[in-house]
Design an enzyme around this catalytic site. Structure first.
Site, short mmCIF file in Angstrom:
data_model
loop_
_atom_site.label_atom_id
_atom_site.label_comp_id
_atom_site.label_asym_id
_atom_site.label_seq_id
_atom_site.Cartn_x
_atom_site.Cartn_y
_atom_site.Cartn_z
N HIS A 9 0.83 -1.22 0.00
CA HIS A 9 0.00 0.00 0.00
C HIS A 9 0.85 1.26 0.00
CE1 HIS A 9 -3.95 1.95 0.98
NE2 HIS A 9 -3.14 2.90 1.41
N HIS A 18 0.86 5.37 -1.94
CA HIS A 18 0.26 6.35 -2.86
C HIS A 18 1.42 7.14 -3.49
CE1 HIS A 18 -3.85 6.11 -0.91
NE2 HIS A 18 -3.10 5.70 0.10
N GLU A 50 -7.94 3.62 -8.37
CA GLU A 50 -8.86 4.07 -7.32
C GLU A 50 -10.18 4.58 -7.90
OE1 GLU A 50 -7.70 6.41 -3.54
OE2 GLU A 50 -8.15 7.96 -5.01
N HIS A 94 -12.03 3.51 -2.63
CA HIS A 94 -11.28 4.33 -1.67
C HIS A 94 -11.68 4.09 -0.22
CE1 HIS A 94 -10.42 7.97 0.79
NE2 HIS A 94 -9.22 7.61 0.40
N HIS A 101 -9.58 1.52 2.00
CA HIS A 101 -9.27 2.10 3.30
C HIS A 101 -10.49 1.87 4.20
CE1 HIS A 101 -6.68 4.52 0.59
NE2 HIS A 101 -5.84 4.53 1.61
N GLU A 117 -10.26 4.04 9.59
CA GLU A 117 -8.98 4.68 9.85
C GLU A 117 -9.07 5.65 11.02
OE1 GLU A 117 -7.63 6.75 6.39
OE2 GLU A 117 -5.65 7.15 7.23
N ASP A 157 1.92 3.26 3.31
CA ASP A 157 1.04 4.35 2.86
C ASP A 157 1.91 5.28 2.01
OD1 ASP A 157 -1.53 5.29 2.65
OD2 ASP A 157 -1.84 5.52 4.78
O1 MCF Z 1 -4.14 6.16 3.44
C1 MCF Z 1 -3.99 7.54 3.54
C2 MCF Z 1 -5.06 8.07 4.46
N1 MCF Z 1 -6.40 7.65 4.11
C3 MCF Z 1 -7.00 7.88 2.90
N2 MCF Z 1 -6.47 8.23 1.76
C4 MCF Z 1 -5.20 8.48 1.43
C5 MCF Z 1 -4.04 8.22 2.20
N3 MCF Z 1 -2.99 8.73 1.58
C6 MCF Z 1 -3.41 9.24 0.43
N4 MCF Z 1 -4.75 9.11 0.32
C7 MCF Z 1 -5.49 9.62 -0.84
C8 MCF Z 1 -6.58 8.72 -1.35
O2 MCF Z 1 -6.09 7.77 -2.24
O3 MCF Z 1 -6.12 10.80 -0.46
C9 MCF Z 1 -7.36 10.97 -1.14
C10 MCF Z 1 -7.57 9.70 -1.96
O4 MCF Z 1 -7.30 9.93 -3.30
C11 MCF Z 1 -8.38 11.21 -0.07
S1 MCF Z 1 -10.07 11.37 -0.59
C12 MCF Z 1 -10.15 12.86 -1.45
FE FE Z 2 -3.65 4.88 1.96
#
Ligand code: MCF
Ligand code: FE
Length: 408
Positions: A64, A66, A144, A182, A209, A212, A309
């Site tokens: 995992h 990003h 996503e 997501h 996710h 959290e 992450d």
């Molecule tokens: O895992 C972490 C925290 N939780 C959720 N989303 C994300 C994280 N790091 C990046 N994200 C991205 C997610 O893929 O942030 C956006 C999404 O595109 C949040 S929703 C607008």
């Molecule tokens: Fe994440």
């Protein structure tokens, strides 16, 4: 054929055997584990490398990350999940612009230098597709999907389908298209259902996710708490789209990685074969107010894997840094016991979660291997702990038997 004879071979099997002065013969797959001279006779003409101070282990799997957030350093707000989320919404356009090919390629190199052969890339926009497909590593590419606005569902799905199709064109033995739903607070059930149907039809791995923050828990359980006000800014009529159990039920029969799960108190809906928990300790420390109760999750029989992450909620994509953070954060464990749990989670368990035939040094498995120097004087019994504490990076990394030049 290549034969490597390290001082220690750590197969990462359930019993955590450590082999001293053994050797491993491999091409794309591991062909044999045994005595070096015997293997050299058996595989005449094989390249032979001896490392009297090194540990050979299955390469790590980071399920995992990003990568499109790799340009972030100080743009996002930490400490409170909703403040972080607001800062993501304000900055994600600029951050993804800044994360050009070079930035993403260098983020991938950081992972590879730390011994990561395989990773799960959660891709929001597709800006990481080329870098992922060209990195020499094994990639599960999670396209996503998100959005709750009913008026935009069709457009959203079309956008996701276009990104998914672009990733399908890059499919190869090293690159596997996949799906990310997501989260339950951000993804309309119609979008989730469409993506999950695609996953069922095509046998894709799914990532999501889940639970959290405490905000997410109170929102899903009763439609109350900070998400009510936060989501109300976009849609005054917002209401929870799932309960925790109805969300998990959507993933029935689908191999799914549930990331975070910090606020889950009932794992009964999890399929012990297909569902796993991706734990991101540093990210949780920065966003989730508390850490996962690792003991409770393990006692519930849920398979755990370890993710970094993104740099959206971490300071490093060096996987060894994440493992060291885990050692320090889960202070209720004996360090050596925890080191073994973490290494198994980062190899064998993660391979199962991502459906990869790797993660173990065993005849027949894919030769995804990492070699770490500096362990000449280590005690075999303490080796799992010493590796996490002292390895800063790997000396050599093999992916399907091919070397990834992690130091260039
Ligand atoms: O895992 C972490 C925290 N939780 C959720 N989303 C994300 C994280 N790091 C990046 N994200 C991205 C997610 O893929 O942030 C956006 C999404 O595109 C949040 S929703 C607008
Ligand atoms: Fe994440």
């Amino acid at each position: 054929m290549i034969i490597v004879k390290p001082k220690f071979t750590m197969p990462c099997d359930e019993n955590f055997t450590v082999l001293e002065d053994g050797a491993v013969a491999f091409d794309e797959r591991i062909q044999a584990v045994g005595e070096a001279e015997e293997l050299r006779k058996r595989y005449e003409g094989a390249q032979f490398f001896e490392y009297p101070d090194a540990v050979l282990a299955p390469a790590f799997i980071n399920p995992h990350v990003h990568l499109e957030f790799s340009a972030n350093k100080t743009s996002l707000v930490y400490g409170d999940f909703l403040e972080w989320l607001s800062s993501v919404i304000a900055s994600r356009g600029a951050l993804s612009q800044a994360a050009n090919k070079d930035v993403i390629a260098s983020a991938i190199k950081t992972m590879q230098r730390s011994g990561v052969a395989s990773f799960g890339a959660v891709s929001s926009f597709g800006g990481d597709l080329d870098a992922c497909a060209n990195c020499g590593g094994r990639v599960v590419f999670f396209n996503e999907i998100l959005g709750t606005n009913e008026a935009a569902l069709e457009q959203n799905l079309a956008n996701f389908t276009a990104r998914f199709d672009a990733s399908l064109e890059r499919k190869s033995p090293l690159f596997t298209p996949a799906v990310s739903v997501h989260s339950p607070y951000s993804t309309h059930p119609d979008l989730a259902a469409a993506a999950l149907n695609l996953a069922r039809e095509r046998g894709l791995v799914v990532s999501t996710h889940f639970m959290e923050s405490e905000y997410e828990k109170s929102w899903l359980e009763g439609g109350t708490g900070g998400f009510k006000e936060w989501l109300g800014k976009f849609n005054p009529a917002a209401r929870p789209l799932y309960t925790p159990s109805s969300f998990v039920a959507m993933f029935a029969g689908v191999r799914t990685l549930f990331t975070h799960c910090v606020w889950v108190d009932d794992f009964s809906g999890f399929d012990r074969e297909l569902h796993s928990l991706t734990h991101c300790a540093v990210s949780n420390r920065l966003l989730s107010k508390r850490t996962l109760n690792l003991r409770t999750a393990l006692d519930a029989g849920v398979s755990i894997n370890i993710g970094t992450d993104g740099l959206s909620s971490n300071i490093s994509l060096n996987f060894l840094d994440e493992l060291r953070a885990n050692l320090l954060i889960h202070a209720d464990f004996d360090p050596l016991e925890l080191a073994k749990i973490l290494l198994l989670s980062s190899t064998k368990n993660a391979a199962n979660a991502l459906n990869l035939d790797a993660g173990e040094i065993k005849t027949g498995k894919l030769a995804d291997l990492a070699l770490y120097g500096g362990f000449a004087d280590a005690d075999a019994a303490q080796l799992p702990l010493m590796l996490i504490l002292h390895a800063k990076g790997c000396e050599r990394l093999f992916v399907g038997g091919a070397e990834v030049n992690s130091n260039d």
